[in-house]
Motif scaffolding. Structure first.
Motif, PDB file in Angstrom:
ATOM      1  N   THR A   1     -24.852   1.568  -6.593  1.00  0.00           N
ATOM      2  CA  THR A   1     -24.685   2.144  -5.817  1.00  0.00           C
ATOM      3  C   THR A   1     -24.417   2.580  -4.672  1.00  0.00           C
ATOM      4  O   THR A   1     -25.607   1.657  -3.812  1.00  0.00           O
ATOM      5  CB  THR A   1     -25.619   3.566  -6.359  1.00  0.00           C
ATOM      6  N   LEU A   2     -23.027   2.495  -4.527  1.00  0.00           N
ATOM      7  CA  LEU A   2     -22.633   2.148  -2.627  1.00  0.00           C
ATOM      8  C   LEU A   2     -23.003   3.442  -2.448  1.00  0.00           C
ATOM      9  O   LEU A   2     -21.788   4.514  -2.548  1.00  0.00           O
ATOM     10  CB  LEU A   2     -21.207   1.698  -2.578  1.00  0.00           C
ATOM     11  N   LEU A   3     -22.936   3.825  -1.100  1.00  0.00           N
ATOM     12  CA  LEU A   3     -23.500   5.276  -0.258  1.00  0.00           C
ATOM     13  C   LEU A   3     -23.950   5.556   0.325  1.00  0.00           C
ATOM     14  O   LEU A   3     -23.742   5.001   1.280  1.00  0.00           O
ATOM     15  CB  LEU A   3     -25.028   6.415  -1.106  1.00  0.00           C
ATOM     16  N   TYR A   4     -22.840   6.791   0.696  1.00  0.00           N
ATOM     17  CA  TYR A   4     -21.986   6.637   2.181  1.00  0.00           C
ATOM     18  C   TYR A   4     -22.205   8.021   2.999  1.00  0.00           C
ATOM     19  O   TYR A   4     -21.531   8.991   2.153  1.00  0.00           O
ATOM     20  CB  TYR A   4     -20.337   6.377   2.640  1.00  0.00           C
ATOM     21  N   VAL A   5     -22.732   8.360   3.680  1.00  0.00           N
ATOM     22  CA  VAL A   5     -22.994   8.940   4.697  1.00  0.00           C
ATOM     23  C   VAL A   5     -21.675   9.268   5.946  1.00  0.00           C
ATOM     24  O   VAL A   5     -22.220   8.482   7.090  1.00  0.00           O
ATOM     25  CB  VAL A   5     -24.516   9.217   5.307  1.00  0.00           C
ATOM     26  N   VAL A   6     -20.827  10.195   5.494  1.00  0.00           N
ATOM     27  CA  VAL A   6     -19.586   9.710   6.520  1.00  0.00           C
ATOM     28  C   VAL A   6     -19.514  10.852   6.271  1.00  0.00           C
ATOM     29  O   VAL A   6     -18.954  11.953   5.500  1.00  0.00           O
ATOM     30  CB  VAL A   6     -19.014   8.758   6.622  1.00  0.00           C
ATOM     31  N   ASP A   7     -18.955  11.418   7.127  1.00  0.00           N
ATOM     32  CA  ASP A   7     -18.097  12.766   8.110  1.00  0.00           C
ATOM     33  C   ASP A   7     -16.900  12.817   6.677  1.00  0.00           C
ATOM     34  O   ASP A   7     -16.147  12.181   6.362  1.00  0.00           O
ATOM     35  CB  ASP A   7     -16.427  12.221   9.715  1.00  0.00           C
ATOM     36  N   ALA A   8     -16.419  14.117   6.401  1.00  0.00           N
ATOM     37  CA  ALA A   8     -15.674  14.521   5.183  1.00  0.00           C
ATOM     38  C   ALA A   8     -14.584  14.791   5.305  1.00  0.00           C
ATOM     39  O   ALA A   8     -13.337  13.891   4.904  1.00  0.00           O
ATOM     40  CB  ALA A   8     -16.415  16.290   5.448  1.00  0.00           C
ATOM     41  N   ARG A   9     -13.845  14.035   7.231  1.00  0.00           N
ATOM     42  CA  ARG A   9     -12.874  13.593   7.761  1.00  0.00           C
ATOM     43  C   ARG A   9     -11.980  12.900   7.145  1.00  0.00           C
ATOM     44  O   ARG A   9     -11.311  12.555   7.403  1.00  0.00           O
ATOM     45  CB  ARG A   9     -12.547  14.510   9.101  1.00  0.00           C
ATOM     46  N   GLN A  10     -12.775  11.263   6.488  1.00  0.00           N
ATOM     47  CA  GLN A  10     -12.944   9.932   6.008  1.00  0.00           C
ATOM     48  C   GLN A  10     -12.699   9.932   4.387  1.00  0.00           C
ATOM     49  O   GLN A  10     -12.473   9.152   4.139  1.00  0.00           O
ATOM     50  CB  GLN A  10     -14.357   9.802   6.864  1.00  0.00           C
ATOM     51  N   SER A  11     -12.992  10.871   4.527  1.00  0.00           N
ATOM     52  CA  SER A  11     -12.971  11.324   2.564  1.00  0.00           C
ATOM     53  C   SER A  11     -11.703  10.612   2.068  1.00  0.00           C
ATOM     54  O   SER A  11     -11.514  10.140   1.200  1.00  0.00           O
ATOM     55  CB  SER A  11     -12.552  12.941   1.959  1.00  0.00           C
ATOM     56  N   LEU A  12     -10.331  11.092   2.382  1.00  0.00           N
ATOM     57  CA  LEU A  12      -9.487  10.123   1.697  1.00  0.00           C
ATOM     58  C   LEU A  12      -9.645   8.907   2.053  1.00  0.00           C
ATOM     59  O   LEU A  12      -8.531   7.806   1.162  1.00  0.00           O
ATOM     60  CB  LEU A  12      -7.875  11.152   2.290  1.00  0.00           C
ATOM     61  N   HIS A  13      -9.449   8.260   3.555  1.00  0.00           N
ATOM     62  CA  HIS A  13      -9.659   6.642   3.574  1.00  0.00           C
ATOM     63  C   HIS A  13     -10.825   5.903   2.694  1.00  0.00           C
ATOM     64  O   HIS A  13     -10.394   5.091   1.560  1.00  0.00           O
ATOM     65  CB  HIS A  13     -10.222   6.107   5.250  1.00  0.00           C
ATOM     66  N   PHE A  14     -11.630   7.098   2.132  1.00  0.00           N
ATOM     67  CA  PHE A  14     -12.169   5.759   1.311  1.00  0.00           C
ATOM     68  C   PHE A  14     -11.995   6.226  -0.046  1.00  0.00           C
ATOM     69  O   PHE A  14     -13.048   5.738  -0.932  1.00  0.00           O
ATOM     70  CB  PHE A  14     -14.247   6.526   1.765  1.00  0.00           C
ATOM     71  N   LYS A  15     -11.830   7.330  -0.150  1.00  0.00           N
ATOM     72  CA  LYS A  15     -10.819   7.446  -1.705  1.00  0.00           C
ATOM     73  C   LYS A  15      -9.986   6.652  -2.278  1.00  0.00           C
ATOM     74  O   LYS A  15      -9.597   5.874  -3.003  1.00  0.00           O
ATOM     75  CB  LYS A  15      -9.839   8.998  -1.877  1.00  0.00           C
ATOM     76  N   MET A  16      -9.069   6.020  -0.984  1.00  0.00           N
ATOM     77  CA  MET A  16      -8.125   4.732  -1.379  1.00  0.00           C
ATOM     78  C   MET A  16      -8.780   3.444  -1.216  1.00  0.00           C
ATOM     79  O   MET A  16      -8.207   2.628  -2.047  1.00  0.00           O
ATOM     80  CB  MET A  16      -7.674   5.464  -0.235  1.00  0.00           C
TER      81      MET A  16
END
Length: 590
Positions: free
Chosen positions: A343-358
């Motif tokens: 599992t890779l768990l990223y605790v990051v700002d919701a505003r980065q969601s699209l970046h990490f989705k890509m």
């Protein structure tokens, strides 16, 4: 120690056996048990079974009840509505179950049989930049999830993906070359975090002013970026000085937050430099990425810009430079291939969601993520001021994190001092230390008691209040129990299953029974606010218990005193353990 069954699991097993006896063709049927406000538990599975068997659900429910042999766990089962079962357990079952939990150092919380390896990416400050209120949530939420996951048996690898690379370092390093003593310290002198940050701030402002006003310095700075990226030894040595100076500051802030941060866990953007070329090559050769307008890009059918055209993930820029995507994809490769993450768990700002989705979709197409390895964003919202807008100073500046922590500790220390004036039990050193624990705990709890993805208002007065859903309320609940235990004299906690429980005792006992399932649920769903909610409800049950059930009363028989001491002692241990999983301390006295 062997696994300690909860009341829920015991009741579930009894009902499943009765279901199989009443309806053999159903096999191992699930009674769909849940906790209930109308009784202790409710079973809803009979409706689906009756529908499948084309029978009357109330009749089947009655058959199930009749199939349950006499026992000391189930006190009463009522058939309700179209076939629900409302279940009340015996007082003996409650106390027996809690006694087994009390005998276990882990309070009955089992290890996850499917535990694996999680790499958690959290607390990501930037080198040569001050930490501000925006860095708070990633650090606090991430640290809590580390504790919770490790407690359930997961192997957790921490990663602090600090911003330690980029074009700004050309400017900083060039300035240091031309002003070589700006980061010097006296030999043998211990530098504080504030001093380190002050030096970095001074150097950053001076270099930025020169960069903006002097074209020749700007050109030298850009050449220095090339030297840094090509691995020039002198340039790298100076870059390392900025990293080391920043770490002095980082570590001092995390220490104030009462959080452990270890040097091997700090693996910044620079750590993946050697992989960037290969990452791009693999993506291009596999056809996952294509050249578009000179840049290496990955396109997605469902991601388009305002103009309706596809918005790509740019892995390598047209000038040959690498963006965040190349670093993040290389980090995925490292964490899966070298660290063995499930599992890779990223605790990051919701505003980065699209970046990490890509990024993650690209990694899946490349085969670096698959059905056996998942990537999850534990997204968090924004810290807001009292006006409901992003938290700023009166001058409109971003709030420094150290200032925020200092304000919380000062306010909490005043609360502890005022409270102690009534009793005079604490020394000045204890008031200061407890004020620190209460203040930092208040900030953490305010964050963790809110669903991470939601924004929350930073209200210091409310955070350090003795009333309501605050960490101080929970800490005082713990302290009150410890005080009673100290005043108990010769009376010791002891479980007495033969006693009839008062309603407040039953409610407290049933809630204590939920601790293990709450921790397991939080570990699985990455929702620490559910543990905070459980602990607040536990403290609320304790308050009702105190109102209705005196503990150290001369009119109580000895066994009642012992049983009540047993209940509050287990409550204290549960509060202590639960708060520790959230990274919050529980002082013995306040």
């Amino acid at each position: 120690m062997a696994s300690v069954p909860s009341l829920a699991s015991t009741v579930q097993q009894r009902l499943a056996e009765a279901l199989s006896a009443a309806l053999p063709e159903a096999g191992s049927a699930d009674p769909l048990l849940r906790r209930s406000d109308r009784a202790d538990f409710q079973a809803n599975g009979i409706l689906a079974l009756a529908k499948k068997a084309k029978g009357n659900p109330r009749e089947l429910a009655t058959l199930v009840v009749a199939a349950i042999p006499a026992n000391d766990v189930l006190k009463e089962i009522e058939v309700s509505g179209p076939g629900f079962l409302n279940i009340t357990v015996t007082d003996r079952a409650i106390v027996d179950t809690l006694a087994a939990r009390a005998a276990d150092d882990r309070l009955g919380v089992p290890y996850n049989p499917d535990a694996g390896t999680t790499v958690i990416d959290y607390a990501q400050p930037n080198v040569a930049k001050e930490m501000h209120v925006g860095h708070l949530r990633s650090a606090v939420i991430g640290a809590a999830m580390v504790e919770i996951l490790e407690f359930t048996g997961e192997k957790v690898i921490r990663r602090h993906h600090i911003g330690d690379w980029g074009t700004q370092f050309g400017m900083l390093i060039q300035y240091l070359i031309e002003h070589p003593h700006e980061l010097d310290h006296k030999e043998g002198e211990e530098v504080s975090g504030e001093e380190a940050m002050s030096s970095l701030n001074r150097l950053y402002k001076a270099s930025r002013a020169l960069f903006d006003s002097d074209e020749e310095f700007k050109a030298r700075s850009r050449d220095r970026v090339v030297a840094l990226q090509s691995g020039d030894k002198e340039t790298l040595a100076l870059w390392q000085r900025f990293v080391d100076e920043s770490k002095i500051y980082f570590y001092s802030v995390f220490d104030q937050l009462d959080m452990e941060i270890r040097d091997p866990d700090v693996v910044g953007e620079s750590a993946y430099n050697a992989m960037l070329d290969e990452t791009c090559r693999l993506l291009e050769e596999s056809g996952v990425a294509v050249i578009s307008d000179g840049a290496l890009c990955v396109f997605f059918d469902d991601i388009k810009g305002p103009d309706g055209n596809p918005t790509p993930l740019i892995v390598r820029k047209s000038n040959g430079g690498y963006g965040y995507a190349a670093t993040d994809l290389s980090a995925v490769r490292d964490r899966v291939g070298n660290l063995g993450a499930d599992t890779l768990l990223y605790v990051v700002d919701a505003r980065q969601s699209l970046h990490f989705k890509m990024v993650w979709e690209t990694a899946r197409r490349a085969g670096w993520l698959n059905d056996k390895v998942k990537a999850v964003q534990l997204a968090f919202g924004t810290v807001l001021g009292a006006d409901g807008k992003p938290f700023k100073t009166r001058e409109g500046e971003t709030v420094r994190l150290v200032d925020l922590l200092q304000q919380a500790v000062e306010r909490a220390t005043a609360v502890v001092r005022d409270k102690d004036e009534e009793r005079g039990q604490l020394t000045e050193a204890e008031i200061v230390e407890h004020g620190r624990q209460v203040g930092i705990g208040a900030i953490k709890y305010a964050d963790l008691s809110t669903s991470a993805v939601r924004d929350y208002k930073f209200d210091l007065e409310q955070m350090v209040s003795l009333h309501g859903d605050t960490s101080v309320y929970l800490q005082y609940a713990y302290v009150r129990i410890r005080s009673i235990m100290r005043n108990a004299g010769d009376a010791k906690p002891a479980a007495h299953p033969e006693l009839e429980l008062a309603p407040a005792e039953r409610a407290l006992g049933l809630h204590l029974d939920r601790f293990a399932e709450t921790v397991a649920e939080v570990a699985e769903s990455y929702e620490p606010h559910k543990l905070a909610a459980y602990l607040y409800q536990l403290a609320s049950h304790l308050t009702k218990f105190y109102d209705q059930c005196q503990v150290l009363s001369a009119s109580n028989p000895p066994e009642v005193v012992e049983n009540r001491l047993f209940l509050i002692d287990l409550t204290a241990r549960t509060l202590h353990q639960g708060m520790a999983l959230l990274g919050i301390r529980t002082p013995e006295r306040l």
